[in-house]
Scaffold this motif. Structure first.
Motif, mmCIF file in Angstrom:
data_model
loop_
_atom_site.group_PDB
_atom_site.id
_atom_site.type_symbol
_atom_site.label_atom_id
_atom_site.label_comp_id
_atom_site.label_asym_id
_atom_site.label_seq_id
_atom_site.Cartn_x
_atom_site.Cartn_y
_atom_site.Cartn_z
ATOM 1 N N TYR A 49 -6.621 7.328 25.972
ATOM 2 C CA TYR A 49 -6.769 8.559 25.226
ATOM 3 C C TYR A 49 -8.096 9.215 25.603
ATOM 4 O O TYR A 49 -8.185 10.419 25.813
ATOM 5 N N GLN A 50 -9.165 8.397 25.740
ATOM 6 C CA GLN A 50 -10.481 8.914 26.041
ATOM 7 C C GLN A 50 -10.543 9.575 27.417
ATOM 8 O O GLN A 50 -11.349 10.467 27.652
ATOM 9 N N ARG A 51 -9.671 9.156 28.336
ATOM 10 C CA ARG A 51 -9.641 9.767 29.672
ATOM 11 C C ARG A 51 -9.371 11.260 29.597
ATOM 12 O O ARG A 51 -9.703 12.012 30.501
ATOM 13 N N LEU A 52 -8.737 11.696 28.506
ATOM 14 C CA LEU A 52 -8.367 13.099 28.366
ATOM 15 C C LEU A 52 -9.520 13.936 27.820
ATOM 16 O O LEU A 52 -9.377 15.132 27.622
ATOM 17 N N PHE A 53 -10.661 13.289 27.552
ATOM 18 C CA PHE A 53 -11.846 14.001 27.083
ATOM 19 C C PHE A 53 -12.452 14.753 28.254
ATOM 20 O O PHE A 53 -13.059 14.158 29.140
ATOM 21 N N ARG A 54 -12.309 16.072 28.275
ATOM 22 C CA ARG A 54 -12.793 16.814 29.426
ATOM 23 C C ARG A 54 -13.336 18.202 29.057
ATOM 24 O O ARG A 54 -13.203 19.148 29.813
ATOM 25 N N TRP A 55 -13.912 18.307 27.873
ATOM 26 C CA TRP A 55 -14.614 19.542 27.582
ATOM 27 C C TRP A 55 -15.713 19.743 28.624
ATOM 28 O O TRP A 55 -16.345 18.781 29.077
ATOM 29 N N SER A 56 -15.959 20.985 28.998
ATOM 30 C CA SER A 56 -17.057 21.285 29.910
ATOM 31 C C SER A 56 -18.376 21.119 29.153
ATOM 32 O O SER A 56 -18.409 21.080 27.913
ATOM 33 N N LEU A 57 -19.477 21.060 29.907
ATOM 34 C CA LEU A 57 -20.793 20.938 29.273
ATOM 35 C C LEU A 57 -21.062 22.126 28.362
ATOM 36 O O LEU A 57 -21.644 21.980 27.275
ATOM 37 N N ASP A 58 -20.641 23.325 28.772
ATOM 38 C CA ASP A 58 -20.828 24.507 27.928
ATOM 39 C C ASP A 58 -20.077 24.372 26.606
ATOM 40 O O ASP A 58 -20.594 24.731 25.539
ATOM 41 N N GLN A 59 -18.839 23.852 26.673
ATOM 42 C CA GLN A 59 -18.056 23.688 25.447
ATOM 43 C C GLN A 59 -18.703 22.672 24.510
ATOM 44 O O GLN A 59 -18.761 22.879 23.297
ATOM 45 N N LYS A 60 -19.163 21.564 25.093
ATOM 46 C CA LYS A 60 -19.834 20.545 24.270
ATOM 47 C C LYS A 60 -21.095 21.127 23.632
ATOM 48 O O LYS A 60 -21.365 20.919 22.439
ATOM 49 N N SER A 61 -21.877 21.855 24.431
ATOM 50 C CA SER A 61 -23.136 22.413 23.940
ATOM 51 C C SER A 61 -22.907 23.426 22.830
ATOM 52 O O SER A 61 -23.625 23.446 21.824
ATOM 53 N N LYS A 62 -21.893 24.269 22.990
ATOM 54 C CA LYS A 62 -21.590 25.273 21.961
ATOM 55 C C LYS A 62 -21.168 24.599 20.668
ATOM 56 O O LYS A 62 -21.458 25.098 19.565
ATOM 57 N N PHE A 63 -20.461 23.458 20.784
ATOM 58 C CA PHE A 63 -20.043 22.742 19.580
ATOM 59 C C PHE A 63 -21.263 22.194 18.829
ATOM 60 O O PHE A 63 -21.376 22.356 17.609
ATOM 61 N N ILE A 64 -22.194 21.563 19.541
ATOM 62 C CA ILE A 64 -23.408 21.047 18.913
ATOM 63 C C ILE A 64 -24.210 22.195 18.300
ATOM 64 O O ILE A 64 -24.698 22.111 17.163
ATOM 65 N N GLY A 103 -25.569 9.475 22.751
ATOM 66 C CA GLY A 103 -25.774 8.402 23.720
ATOM 67 C C GLY A 103 -25.116 7.092 23.346
ATOM 68 O O GLY A 103 -25.526 6.026 23.832
ATOM 69 N N VAL A 104 -24.072 7.153 22.492
ATOM 70 C CA VAL A 104 -23.422 5.907 22.057
ATOM 71 C C VAL A 104 -21.960 5.809 22.512
ATOM 72 O O VAL A 104 -21.303 4.808 22.244
ATOM 73 N N LEU A 105 -21.455 6.837 23.194
ATOM 74 C CA LEU A 105 -20.054 6.815 23.620
ATOM 75 C C LEU A 105 -19.853 5.753 24.694
ATOM 76 O O LEU A 105 -20.555 5.731 25.711
ATOM 77 N N ARG A 106 -18.880 4.864 24.471
ATOM 78 C CA ARG A 106 -18.598 3.783 25.418
ATOM 79 C C ARG A 106 -17.425 4.156 26.310
ATOM 80 O O ARG A 106 -16.431 4.720 25.853
ATOM 81 N N GLY A 107 -17.555 3.815 27.596
ATOM 82 C CA GLY A 107 -16.481 4.043 28.547
ATOM 83 C C GLY A 107 -15.496 2.895 28.534
ATOM 84 O O GLY A 107 -15.557 1.997 27.680
ATOM 85 N N LYS A 108 -14.578 2.885 29.511
ATOM 86 C CA LYS A 108 -13.530 1.868 29.575
ATOM 87 C C LYS A 108 -14.107 0.467 29.714
ATOM 88 O O LYS A 108 -13.569 -0.499 29.173
ATOM 89 N N GLY A 110 -16.793 -0.575 28.432
ATOM 90 C CA GLY A 110 -17.555 -0.931 27.248
ATOM 91 C C GLY A 110 -19.010 -0.513 27.332
ATOM 92 O O GLY A 110 -19.748 -0.615 26.344
ATOM 93 N N LYS A 111 -19.440 -0.026 28.507
ATOM 94 C CA LYS A 111 -20.826 0.401 28.674
ATOM 95 C C LYS A 111 -21.012 1.803 28.109
ATOM 96 O O LYS A 111 -20.109 2.631 28.160
ATOM 97 N N ARG A 112 -22.197 2.053 27.601
ATOM 98 C CA ARG A 112 -22.506 3.379 27.071
ATOM 99 C C ARG A 112 -22.611 4.396 28.202
ATOM 100 O O ARG A 112 -23.212 4.124 29.241
ATOM 101 N N GLN A 113 -22.041 5.564 27.971
ATOM 102 C CA GLN A 113 -22.111 6.622 28.968
ATOM 103 C C GLN A 113 -23.441 7.351 28.857
ATOM 104 O O GLN A 113 -24.116 7.304 27.823
ATOM 105 N N VAL A 114 -23.808 8.042 29.928
ATOM 106 C CA VAL A 114 -25.071 8.783 29.949
ATOM 107 C C VAL A 114 -25.017 9.907 28.917
ATOM 108 O O VAL A 114 -24.046 10.671 28.861
ATOM 109 N N ALA A 115 -26.051 9.991 28.098
ATOM 110 C CA ALA A 115 -26.105 11.032 27.070
ATOM 111 C C ALA A 115 -26.231 12.396 27.732
ATOM 112 O O ALA A 115 -26.900 12.555 28.750
ATOM 113 N N SER A 116 -25.574 13.377 27.148
ATOM 114 C CA SER A 116 -25.596 14.721 27.725
ATOM 115 C C SER A 116 -26.767 15.540 27.188
ATOM 116 O O SER A 116 -27.339 15.228 26.139
ATOM 117 N N LYS A 117 -27.115 16.592 27.935
ATOM 118 C CA LYS A 117 -28.125 17.550 27.504
ATOM 119 C C LYS A 117 -27.438 18.899 27.295
ATOM 120 O O LYS A 117 -26.464 19.219 27.982
#
Length: 365
Positions: A49-64, A103-108, A110-117
């Motif tokens: 399900y998480q593989r379908l997470f594909r908002w662009s950086l702009d979309q993520k930033s606008k949400f925050i 900075g807490v989202l885990r990938g497949k 189990g490792k944490r993914q790089v936090a976005s800016k």
């Protein structure tokens, strides 16, 4: 009068039955609480399900940015299992954005993914490049504001029917979503039986299937191969109901197969391999594309795929004895008036299926 009372009684009975299918509750919590629950492993996001997470950086930033300026957050929906843990049903993009920024989202793995800016924050340009920690970290008051922002969680509780999760997901995601209908269908199958989705993906990676469909990397990424496997299975094994459109047919059909305890995956996998081995050996990349003077002149045709998937499977034993006849049968199919009439431009998907099933079974006999 008696007929009206009977109709009213029937409607009330159907309403009671439908309401019994879904047991729901809900309450508001802070984003900080939601993130804490995720870190404790009390809310699950399926890796597929998480593989379908594909908002662009702009979309993520606008949400925050929207949360920081006080725009209300739409609710998320979760399914509560018997052990009390939650499974995310709707809200993937929003929840994943919050987790990734923290900075807490885990990938497949189990490792944490790089936090976005943050980037492209039009209403608060000073947020450009802001992060949760490190260089450009948000000021403490803004961190607290984000942590304390509230989000409503709607909970589908234990006791709901096995179909409730995928029904809820489909109803929430069939309008205005960034996901394709097949990606929504994939999530529905995962919720019904994740092992069935694994099996579908296994079939879609079959070499003969890949060779003769020759899908682009982009099509594969958007689950096109799985969609074709589902068409093959549903059109051959599930009876069509008149009130369904094509998407309903595929949605309902594949989930009914996933939930069917008597469905023989081993036998069906063997038949699938036999069908596409035969098609690939006889036709290769020409199987589902128009040909002229020995050259492919058309793009992939869903109608051709559907006709062969139905016709070859229905007549597999006979065609296997004389595989050379398949080339001539396909050439005849493209010029057949019935095929052209029911598969041309402007023909509805459901009309095509209703007509193509009997045509294919008879044409390849």
């Amino acid at each position: 009068m008696a007929q009206k009372k009977a109709k009213k009684g029937e409607l009330e009975a159907q309403l009671s039955a439908a309401q019994a299918e879904v047991r729901a509750d809900g309450y508001e919590m802070s984003i900080g609480e939601l993130i804490s629950i995720y870190e404790k492993g009390e809310i699950q996001i399926s890796p597929r399900y998480q593989r379908l997470f594909r908002w662009s950086l702009d979309q993520k930033s606008k949400f925050i940015e929207s949360i920081l300026i006080g725009i209300p957050i739409p609710p998320i929906f979760v399914f509560q299992s018997s052990d009390g843990k939650w499974e995310l049903v709707d809200g993937l993009q929003r929840v994943s954005t919050l987790l990734e920024f923290r900075g807490v989202l885990r990938g497949k793995s189990g490792k944490r993914q790089v936090a976005s800016k943050l980037s492209g924050t039009a209403l608060m340009p000073a947020l450009e490049g802001a992060a949760w920690e490190g260089t450009g970290a948000l000021p403490e008051p803004l961190k607290l504001r984000l942590q304390r922002a509230r989000i409503r969680v709607e909970i589908l509780q234990t006791g709901s029917s096995p179909r409730s999760r995928f029904e809820l997901f489909q109803r929430l995601n069939t309008g205005g979503s960034l996901l394709t209908r097949q990606e929504i269908r994939t999530c529905s199958v995962i919720m019904a039986d994740e092992s069935f989705q694994t099996w579908l993906e296994k079939l879609s990676s079959n070499k003969d299937f890949l060779d003769c469909t020759k899908l682009t990397p982009s099509a594969k990424e958007r689950q096109r191969g799985v969609e074709l496997v589902i068409k093959y299975l549903v059109f051959n094994l599930v009876e069509y109901k008149a009130e369904w459109d094509l998407h309903d047919y595929l949605d309902e059909g594949v989930v009914s197969l996933a939930l069917d305890k008597k469905f023989d995956r081993v036998a069906e996998e063997k038949k699938f391999k036999d069908v596409f081995n035969l098609i690939n050996k006889a036709l290769g990349q020409k199987a589902f594309r128009r040909e002229s003077s020995g050259r492919i002149v058309g793009s992939f045709s869903d109608a051709a795929f559907e006709a062969l998937a139905i016709g070859v499977r229905a007549n597999l034993a006979a065609i296997a004895k004389k595989p050379g006849t398949l080339v001539a049968k396909v050439a005849d199919m493209w010029s057949d008036d019935a095929f052209k009439k029911n598969t041309g431009a402007g023909v509805r998907g459901t009309t095509r299926i209703v007509k193509i099933v009997p045509f294919a079974r008879a044409h390849f006999k």
